[in-house]
Design an enzyme around this catalytic site. Structure first.
Site, PDB file in Angstrom:
ATOM      1  N   ILE A 521      38.463  12.019  49.186  1.00 21.42           N
ATOM      2  CA  ILE A 521      39.291  12.577  48.111  1.00 21.42           C
ATOM      3  C   ILE A 521      40.004  13.826  48.569  1.00 21.42           C
ATOM      4  O   ILE A 521      40.753  14.422  47.817  1.00 21.42           O
ATOM      5  CB  ILE A 521      38.451  12.877  46.843  1.00 21.42           C
ATOM      6  CG1 ILE A 521      37.214  13.699  47.212  1.00 21.42           C
ATOM      7  CG2 ILE A 521      38.052  11.579  46.158  1.00 21.42           C
ATOM      8  CD1 ILE A 521      36.415  14.129  46.012  1.00 21.42           C
ATOM      9  N   VAL A 529      36.637  15.479  52.602  1.00 20.98           N
ATOM     10  CA  VAL A 529      35.828  15.558  51.389  1.00 20.98           C
ATOM     11  C   VAL A 529      35.730  14.160  50.788  1.00 20.98           C
ATOM     12  O   VAL A 529      36.745  13.478  50.615  1.00 20.98           O
ATOM     13  CB  VAL A 529      36.455  16.523  50.366  1.00 20.98           C
ATOM     14  CG1 VAL A 529      35.552  16.658  49.155  1.00 20.98           C
ATOM     15  CG2 VAL A 529      36.704  17.879  50.996  1.00 20.98           C
ATOM     16  N   ASP A 639      40.168  34.221  49.190  1.00 20.49           N
ATOM     17  CA  ASP A 639      41.084  33.086  49.270  1.00 20.49           C
ATOM     18  C   ASP A 639      41.338  32.512  47.875  1.00 20.49           C
ATOM     19  O   ASP A 639      41.146  31.326  47.623  1.00 20.49           O
ATOM     20  CB  ASP A 639      40.514  32.028  50.224  1.00 20.49           C
ATOM     21  CG  ASP A 639      41.599  31.116  50.779  1.00 20.49           C
ATOM     22  OD1 ASP A 639      42.794  31.440  50.589  1.00 20.49           O
ATOM     23  OD2 ASP A 639      41.259  30.097  51.395  1.00 20.49           O
TER      24      ASP A 639
END
Ligand SMILES: *[C@@H]1O[C@H](CO)[C@@H](O)[C@H](O)[C@H]1NC(C)=O
Ligand SMILES: *[C@@H]1O[C@H](CO)[C@@H](O)[C@H](O)[C@H]1NC(C)=O
Ligand SMILES: *[C@@H]1O[C@H](CO)[C@@H](O)[C@H](O)[C@H]1NC(C)=O
Ligand SMILES: *[C@@H]1O[C@H](CO)[C@@H](O)[C@H](O)[C@H]1NC(C)=O
Ligand SMILES: *[C@@H]1O[C@H](CO)[C@@H](O)[C@H](O)[C@H]1NC(C)=O
Ligand SMILES: *[C@@H]1O[C@H](CO)[C@@H](O)[C@H](O)[C@H]1NC(C)=O
Ligand SMILES: *[C@@H]1O[C@H](CO)[C@@H](O)[C@H](O)[C@H]1NC(C)=O
Ligand SMILES: *[C@@H]1O[C@H](CO)[C@@H](O)[C@H](O)[C@H]1NC(C)=O
Length: 857
Positions: A521, A529, A639
């Site tokens: 995905i 992932v 981030d």
């Protein structure tokens, strides 16, 4: 008689009378840096002296210095030096025979030359009281995943002019201590604290004559208060209460009031404790049906004194807020009304109740529960608590010692795995399991952790099937709170439970169908992932490392360190991890709705309403605010961007991707500080210039996110005219020209109220200020967003009423029904190939990618 002796005799005589007449000099307050020659100052600039002059002659001891310094040590002093006892040895302190004393012992079970600290077992006694027995600082620290330990005792007046603290090693073993504090404690206890769970009025506990150990000390609804900020000079630490909260549905407050102590000794607790509090949410119907519970792991077969600190500042009349107090499900007090006790706002009080925790197996818990009193029909159905302390009272044998904690098989396995994986010399263990947040601050999390090991064992009846060992809190769905169901996590397949466990590679392979490509995905620098299924039906996201990515190892470790410590409704939860052979795998909750970004412009199939966007932003802001303030050290995400804000099936926003995160105090020693990390388009210009990281860098990035959400365009879009490429620059320019409105997502045109728009954009622009100092804190941003959301909700409610929608079901985001279907379709389409062109603003080669990131790079 020799006349020459006369002056001497007179002198001696004078001297002795002088000695008897002058007030005795007492040792306290005392801070001993054990094993050091000259003492030293700690990180708070507090002076610690050498311990040698208090040692009683005849003992057997040597001083030593630790070989390694754990990065989580709050200070070198008193931890890096130690006194090691090879035979029974005592310290003697002169004290006022009628005073209480706080005795604090510091232990740093590290490597010391020629002594293997894992073999140290000791008995510590003071006068006639056993403080610790068969005590292994090593095992205790390991189980709590902390580098160091502090044991604090409150000792009743001894009727003796000295306190003797004796360390006695077990056979063929040794004892050690790194620091000792002795502080005079003013009388803070009552002689009659009600004993809960016995026939009414029949039992009381005499706190004045009791010897106790402090087990927990919490600044409820507030943050960590360091010893130097304590009141009365008692040098106590007050910890954040969130790790102990069982269940969801509470909010914390900070009041801007002057605390008026009146009769209460100021040493009871610092004003900071009384200025912050926790209460329930705004909905009285939910409050009536739910309890607020704090859960503590304790040693069985002891009586505990539980001290509640209260201070009201929202209301000022009797019967406006009345609640019940329970200890282990027994009523301690049914009609707590703070105003009735104190008479007004800003006046603190404290109440003590005691309870015996039995010795049946499994009785090692203390439940502290508050519930609004429905019978009295108060004006507000709510509770309030400002501070909480738990003391263990010595038993009939003058004993305060409990057992060493037991490491579960699971944790042992994991320690060994970590040892092998990250460092052949096994030095880094504590980095992996303990590490980042700093010893004492993690005490809470760790205690809960330990606790959960025990709980889980009980629930499952055996170790085999259930391998989870992380706390269960903070991540529970609102649904379970509302129905008041047990939230203890016996239903492991439910995603309401967060548990961190160690997976075998076989399990991971079976979850992902042997890493089948069809299950991918997302793809990032770190690796791929996958979507996976564990425990039969639980959807998870599985992040698999790319074995060639060396950077990945550090970030893998950082992510585990961070996420296994941090549990928050608005942070993505780590379920567990696997590392076997070359594989490093992290397993997370599956975020059904994917990234925020994909609902803004990256092939979005639905358009989020303004209110939904605000809701998501408020959630993300809460997550970041928690990172910045929820722990002892500020944690900087580094981030923040729309692909790191994920939404679960209920549109609850969660901040993810902690691979780059840093904790506060260690920032300067950090080995990568010269490398600017983060994502272009979101990077704080000040950080870029000065390479100095503060939490305001996250605020800057979040400012970019705010504009991204408002304008539905990427942070960087190279296809646009030059002055528009960077969203942040473009927004600042537009603001100067007064053309901000032109940037707004056309879908939102006309949907935002003018004053909301102004508040929102003012705040967003301030986040983008050039200098960190000028930017608001994450708390301020959160406040503004909540305010704007409230304004918008007012309108929405009216609209809903008009259209006759009941809105009863969903708690999180009352979503308009037409959107529902679209969203449902979107979920089904999540792993569709999503190949539209879009400039990838986070394509900076950083190793950790998001958990759910539509592929197609
Ligand atoms: C000893 O402690 C008692 C009670 O705390 C106090 O009243 C007394 O003044 C103290 N004595 C001295 C000499 O400090
Ligand atoms: C310390 O002792 C433990 C248990 O006795 C042992 O497993 C470990 O290898 C020893 N460590 C060192 C460095 O000798
Ligand atoms: C401790 O007190 C100092 C001085 O009053 C204050 O500046 C600081 O913010 C306080 N720290 C905390 C964590 O409350
Ligand atoms: C606290 O209240 C005082 C007086 O009401 C006000 O001047 C001050 O700005 C307030 N401080 C904060 C942080 O809100
Ligand atoms: C208190 O009640 C809850 C259920 O309401 C139960 O799960 C828990 O074990 C009880 N705690 C104790 C200490 O009896
Ligand atoms: C709240 O706690 C009390 C005491 O443990 C228990 O009797 C009651 O059922 C609880 N209520 C809810 C809604 O959980
Ligand atoms: C509980 O504590 C008492 C002393 O207060 C002791 O005599 C008894 O053996 C203890 N019970 C257990 C099961 O440890
Ligand atoms: C001392 O503690 C160790 C570790 O918890 C345990 O294995 C041992 O049985 C204990 N010894 C005694 C005498 O309680």
């Amino acid at each position: 008689m020799n006349p020459n002796l006369i002056p001497l005799i007179i002198y001696l005589h004078l001297l002795s009378s002088f000695l008897t007449l002058s007030p005795p000099s007492y040792a306290a307050p005392l801070a001993l840096n054990c094993g050091s020659k000259d003492g030293g100052n700690d990180a708070d600039n507090r002076k610690w002296e050498s311990d040698s002059k208090y040692l009683v002659a005849g003992g057997k001891s040597v001083s030593s210095t630790a070989l390694t310094q754990d990065p989580s040590l709050s200070s070198d002093v008193p931890y890096m030096t130690t006194r090691i006892f090879t035979g029974e040895t005592s310290y003697k302190f002169d004290v006022n025979s009628t005073s209480r004393y706080i005795l604090r012992l510091h232990f740093y079970p590290s490597d010391y030359p020629n002594f293997n600290v894992s073999n140290s077992y000791s008995v510590v006694t003071t006068n006639s009281i056993t403080l610790l027995k068969n005590f292994s600082a090593f095992i205790t620290a390991e189980a709590l995943s902390q580098a160091y330990l502090i044991k604090e005792f409150s000792l009743a007046a001894f009727n003796s002019d000295s306190i003797t603290v004796t360390f006695k090693p077990a056979d063929k073993s040794f004892a050690f201590v790194n620091g000792i504090e002795l502080i005079t404690e003013p009388e803070l206890f009552d002689d009659q604290a009600g004993l809960v769970g016995v026939a009414e009025n029949s039992g009381t506990i005499d706190g004045v004559s009791s010897n106790m150990q402090n087990m927990f000390r919490l600044n409820v609804g507030g943050q960590y208060i360091p010893p130097t900020n304590d009141s009365g000079g008692l040098m106590r630490s007050w910890y954040d209460d969130t790790p102990y909260i069982f269940g969801a549905g509470t909010i914390s407050h900070i009041a801007n009031v002057t605390i008026d102590y009146q009769e209460l000794p100021e040493a009871t607790a610092p004003a900071e404790v009384y200025r912050t509090a926790r209460s329930q949410g705004p909905d009285p119907n939910i409050n009536k049906q739910s309890n607020v519970t704090w859960l503590f792991p304790v040693d069985a077969n002891f009586t505990y004194l539980v001290r509640f600190h209260f201070c009201e500042y929202q209301i000022d009349k009797i019967n406006q807020r009345v609640f019940e107090i329970y200890l282990n499900n027994e009523t301690a007090f049914a009609t707590a009304d703070i105003i009735a006790w104190t008479g007004g706002k800003g006046i603190p009080t404290r109440k003590d109740y005691a309870i015996y925790v039995g010795d049946k197996s499994g009785d090692e818990e203390l439940w502290v529960t508050l519930h609004t009193n429905i019978d009295l029909k108060p004006e507000f159905y709510d509770i309030l608590l400002n501070g909480l302390e738990v003391f263990k009272i010595s038993d009939s044998k003058s004993n305060l010692a409990g057992k060493n904690p037991v490491l579960s098989e699971m944790m042992q396995k994991q320690l060994i795995a970590n040892r092998e994986a990250y460092d052949p010399n096994a030095i880094q263990i504590k980095h992996v399991v303990g590490g980042a947040m700093g010893g004492a601050a993690t005490i809470g999390v760790a205690m809960v952790l330990l606790f959960v090991i025990r709980r889980r064992k009980r629930v499952s009846g055996s170790d085999s099937g259930v391998t989870s060992w992380l706390p269960v809190y903070g991540n529970l769905t609102s649904k379970s709170t509302m129905s008041g169901k047990s939230q203890c996590g016996s239903n492991l397949s439910s995603d309401a439970v967060c548990n961190c466990r160690y997976f075998s590679l076989v399990e991971i392979k079976s979850a992902t169908n042997n890493f089948e490509e069809g299950n991918v995905i997302g793809v990032g620098g770190f690796g791929k992932v996958y979507k996976g299924i564990i425990d039969g039906n639980m959807k998870v996201a599985i992040k698999r490392s790319n074995p060639s990515s060396e950077q990945g190892v550090n970030e893998f470790v950082t992510e585990i360190e961070m996420l296994s410590k941090l549990r928050h409704r608005h942070l993505v939860s780590l379920i567990g991890f696997c590392e076997e052979g070359n594989e490093m795998v992290l397993v997370y909750d599956y975020m059904g709705k994917g990234t925020l970004r994909e609902h803004l412009y990256k092939g979005n199939k639905i358009t989020l309403s303004w209110k939904q966007r605000l809701d998501i932003l408020v959630g993300a802001a809460k997550g970041l605010h928690y990172l910045h303030t929820g722990a002892k050290y500020t944690i900087i995400h580094r981030d923040v961007k729309t692909t790191n804000i994920l939404c679960d099936d209920n549109w609850v926003a969660k901040v993810s991707d902690f691979g780059l995160s840093k904790t506060g105090p260690n920032l300067n020693q950090n080995h990568v500080s010269t490398v600017v990390k983060g994502s272009f388009g979101y990077l704080d210009p000040e950080y870029f210039r000065r390479q100095q990281l503060t939490e305001k860098s996250d605020v800057y990035s979040f400012g970019v996110v705010l504009f991204e959400v408002l304008c539905a365009r990427p942070a960087l879009n190279p296809n646009l005219p030059k002055e528009q490429v960077s969203l942040a620059d473009f927004a600042l320019q537009s603001a100067r020209r007064g053309t901000l409105e032109e940037m707004v997502d056309p879908h939102l045109k006309g949907m935002i109220k003018p004053d909301s728009f102004k508040k929102f954009t003012d705040c967003s622009l301030r986040c983008l200020a050039d200098h960190g100092m000028e930017r608001p804190s994450m708390g301020d941003v959160l406040w503004t967003l909540e305010f704007v959301l409230k304004q918008e909700t007012k309108g929405e409610e009216m609209r809903n009423e008009k259209s006759g929608s009941s809105g009863g079901g969903t708690v999180e985001v009352p979503i308009q029904s037409s959107d529902m279907i679209a969203m449902h379709m979107n979920t089904l389409n999540l792993d569709d190939d999503d190949d539209e062109y879009d400039y990838d603003s986070d394509d900076d080669g950083n190793a950790f990618s998001q958990i759910v990131d539509p592929k197609g790079r």
